[in-house]
Design an enzyme around this catalytic site. Structure first.
Site, PDB file in Angstrom:
ATOM      1  N   GLY A   1       0.825  -1.199   0.000  1.00  0.00           N
ATOM      2  CA  GLY A   1       0.000   0.000   0.000  1.00  0.00           C
ATOM      3  C   GLY A   1       0.856   1.244   0.000  1.00  0.00           C
ATOM      4  CB  SER A   2       0.013   4.730   0.763  1.00  0.00           C
ATOM      5  OG  SER A   2      -0.337   4.732   2.130  1.00  0.00           O
ATOM      6  CB  THR A   3       5.260   5.743   1.289  1.00  0.00           C
ATOM      7  OG1 THR A   3       5.756   5.127   0.091  1.00  0.00           O
ATOM      8  CG2 THR A   3       6.430   6.048   2.204  1.00  0.00           C
TER       9      THR A   3
ATOM     10  CB  THR B   1      -0.658   3.016   5.050  1.00  0.00           C
ATOM     11  OG1 THR B   1      -1.687   3.917   4.644  1.00  0.00           O
ATOM     12  CG2 THR B   1      -1.264   1.938   5.927  1.00  0.00           C
TER      13      THR B   1
ATOM     14  CD  GLU C   1       4.572  -3.443  -3.841  1.00  0.00           C
ATOM     15  OE1 GLU C   1       4.442  -2.193  -3.895  1.00  0.00           O
ATOM     16  OE2 GLU C   1       3.847  -4.242  -4.439  1.00  0.00           O
TER      17      GLU C   1
ATOM     18  CB  CYS D   1       2.863  -0.646  -6.570  1.00  0.00           C
ATOM     19  SG  CYS D   1       1.556  -0.590  -5.332  1.00  0.00           S
TER      20      CYS D   1
END
Length: 469
Positions: A221-223, A225, A243, A277
Site C-alpha cells: 500500500g501507500s508509503t 500507511t 511493498e 505500484c
C-alpha cells in the site's frame, strides 16, 4: 464449482452490520460487505493460534499438497471470481485484468507450494558443521490494497502458509468482497481457522499491526500507511515486509525503435488502467526519438477501448474510487495549466457515471511538475525529454521512492549498464512491471523493504535458525 450468485451470497450473508460496495464503473451495488470489528479480529487470531501448530506439523510436503488443491479450487471458480473482481474493482474481464488476475492467483499459489527450500550448509570443514534452517514464524497479518486485491493477497498468504504459518487477512475497505470470495474458495482445502479474512476499517488494521500474537506483517500500500505500520509494530518487534508506493521511471535510449516498443511501453504504464505500484509512471525519452515515441505511443493508446469491465471488448476500466480519480484529475490539470502539451485525453466527462478518466499522455512537461514528481496511480503518463544520459539517470533517481524502473534499447549491454545506475529494487530491460513468481521483488528507498516471490519470499516468511554442531 459455484455459481456467481452462490459465491456472492456465501460471503455477504453474515450476521451483523454491513456496508454496500458499489461498482466503480456504474455506481450500482455489487453486494454487502460485512463490517468486522476488533473483537472479530481477536477471535480470528485466537482461532489461528489454535490451528497453526497442527498445520506446521504437516511439514512442507503436507502443506504443499493442500495448497496445490487450493489452486485447483481457484481454477474451478475462476470465472465467478473474475466476474466479482470486475464488478468490485472495475478492471475489465479481458486483457491483463480480471481473468488474468484470477489465473495468476492459481499460478502463484502453485509456485509457492512447489518452490524448493532446503536447509543450507554454511560451514562443514571437518571440525564445525553449521546449517541454516527456516522454521514457521507463527501468525502472520496480511494487509492488502485495492488495485490487485486477489493477486496481492495470494502473494502474501501463499508463502506464509507454505512456511507453516497461520494468516489473518485484512483487505482494503474498497475491495473486501473480492478477497472474501477468494479466501472462501481457498478455504475449501484448508483447515478451519488457519486462514481468516477480517473485513473491517482502519481500527482493525491498526490493531492487527500492534497485536502481540502477530509476529509478522505483510503490507502492500501507500508509503504513509507503511510508516504508520512500522511505528505501531515496533512495540512487539514484528518482522515486516513492506511493498510501498512507487513512481517508476523508464529511460528510452536513442537507439530504440519507437514503433517496436510502443505496445510494451503502453502496457508498462497502463496495465490495470495505471493502478499498479510498479507501473511505468515517468517516461524519459532522448531528443533524437522524442517526437517519434510520442507519435507511436499515442497511436497505440488511442486504440485501447475503455469502459465497463463486463463488456468483453474493453481492456481499460474506471479508477477504482473517486478519491483516486480526483488525484489523477488534479495532477493532469496542473500539467495543463503549466503549458505542457496534451497528446491524448486529459478531458474527463464529469457527468458520466463511473470513475472513468480517459487515457492521457502529456508531453513537453517539466521534471518538477506534480504529474512527474508525484505518483499519479492512474491512466496518465508524463513524457519528459532529455539530452544526455547522465541527465536522464539523475532525474530517474531524483525521487525518494525506488520500486521499479526500466531501460529501453536493442543494445542489451548498454541497457544493463544504465540499469545498474538506477536506484530501484527491480530494473526491467525492454519491458516494465513484468513480475515472475520465481524472481525476487521488492523496493528501495521509501518504496519499502523485504523481498517477495521465489526462495527469498519463502525465507521472508520463516524464522532463520542456525544449528551449529
Amino acid at each position: 464449482m459455484e455459481t456467481y450468485d452462490t459465491l456472492l451470497s456465501s460471503i455477504t450473508s453474515a450476521e451483523g452490520p454491513t456496508r454496500t460496495i458499489l461498482n466503480p464503473a456504474t455506481g450500482e451495488p455489487v453486494g454487502e460487505a460485512p463490517v468486522h470489528t476488533v473483537e472479530h479480529l481477536n477471535q480470528a487470531i485466537e482461532g489461528a493460534a489454535a490451528t497453526q501448530p497442527a498445520w506446521a506439523a504437516l511439514g512442507h510436503k503436507g502443506r504443499s499438497e493442500a495448497l496445490l488443491k487450493a489452486a485447483d479450487a481457484i481454477e474451478r471458480s475462476a470465472e465467478e471470481l473474475a466476474q466479482l473482481l470486475s464488478r468490485e474493482q472495475g478492471k475489465p474481464l479481458n486483457g491483463p485484468n480480471a481473468r488474468f488476475e484470477v489465473g495468476a492467483c492459481a499460478t502463484w499459489l502453485r509456485v509457492a507450494a512447489t518452490t524448493v527450500l532446503e536447509p543450507e550448509t554454511v560451514v562443514d570443514d571437518g571440525q564445525t558443521r553449521a546449517e541454516l534452517h527456516y522454521k514457521p514464524i507463527g501468525l502472520v497479518g496480511a494487509i492488502g490494497p485495492w488495485n490487485w486485491p486477489m493477486l496481492i493477497t495470494v502473494w502474501q498468504i501463499g508463502p506464509a502458509l507454505r512456511m507453516g504459518n497461520a494468516v489473518v487477512v485484512k483487505p482494503s475497505e474498497y475491495t473486501p468482497l473480492s478477497v472474501l470470495a477468494l479466501i472462501s474458495v481457498i478455504n475449501q482445502e484448508l483447515p478451519d481457522g488457519l486462514l481468516t479474512v477480517i473485513s473491517g476499517g482502519r481500527e482493525v488494521g491498526a490493531r492487527l499491526s500492534e497485536h502481540p500474537a502477530i509476529s509478522k506483517i505483510m503490507f502492500t500500500g501507500s508509503t504513509a500507511t507503511g510508516k504508520a505500520i512500522i511505528k505501531s509494530s515496533a512495540g512487539t518487534v514484528k518482522r515486516l515486509t513492506l511493498e510501498l508506493g512507487g513512481n517508476d521511471a523508464g529511460i528510452i535510449l536513442p537507439d530504440a525503435d519507437p514503433k517496436a516498443i510502443a505496445q510494451d511501453l503502453f502496457w508498462g504504464a497502463f496495465i490495470n488502467t495505471g493502478q499498479t505500484c510498479a507501473a511505468l509512471k515517468r517516461l524519459y525519452v532522448h531528443d533524437d526519438i522524442y517526437d517519434a515515441v510520442c507519435e507511436e505511443l499515442t497511436a497505440v493508446a488511442a486504440a485501447m477501448p475503455m469502459g465497463n469491465g463486463l463488456d468483453e471488448n474493453n481492456v481499460l476500466g474506471p479508477l477504482q474510487n473517486k478519491a483516486q480519480f480526483d488525484i489523477v484529475d488534479r495532477l493532469v490539470t496542473s500539467a495543463k495549466e503549466s503549458g505542457a502539451r496534451v497528446l491524448l485525453g486529459g478531458n474527463p466527462d464529469y457527468d458520466q457515471p463511473g470513475n472513468f478518466y480517459p487515457t492521457t499522455l502529456v508531453a513537453d512537461i517539466d521534471n518538477d511538475n506534480p504529474l512527474v514528481a508525484e505518483e499519479q496511480f492512474g491512466p496518465a503518463l508524463p513524457i519528459i525529454r532529455y539530452s544526455s544520459l547522465d541527465e536522464a539517470v539523475e532525474k530517474a533517481n531524483g525521487l525518494d521512492v525506488g520500486l521499479g524502473a526500466s531501460v529501453w534499447s536493442p543494445n542489451l549491454d548498454a541497457a544493463r549498464e544504465v540499469a545498474a545506475r538506477i536506484d530501484a529494487g527491480t530494473v526491467w530491460i525492454n519491458s516494465h512491471g513484468m513480475v515472475n513468481p520465481l524472481i525476487p521483488f521488492g523496493g528501495s528507498k521509501q518504496s519499502g523493504y523485504g523481498l517477495e516471490f521465489g526462495v527469498e519470499g519463502l525465507k521472508a516468511l520463516g524464522l532463520p535458525q542456525v544449528i551449529n554442531g
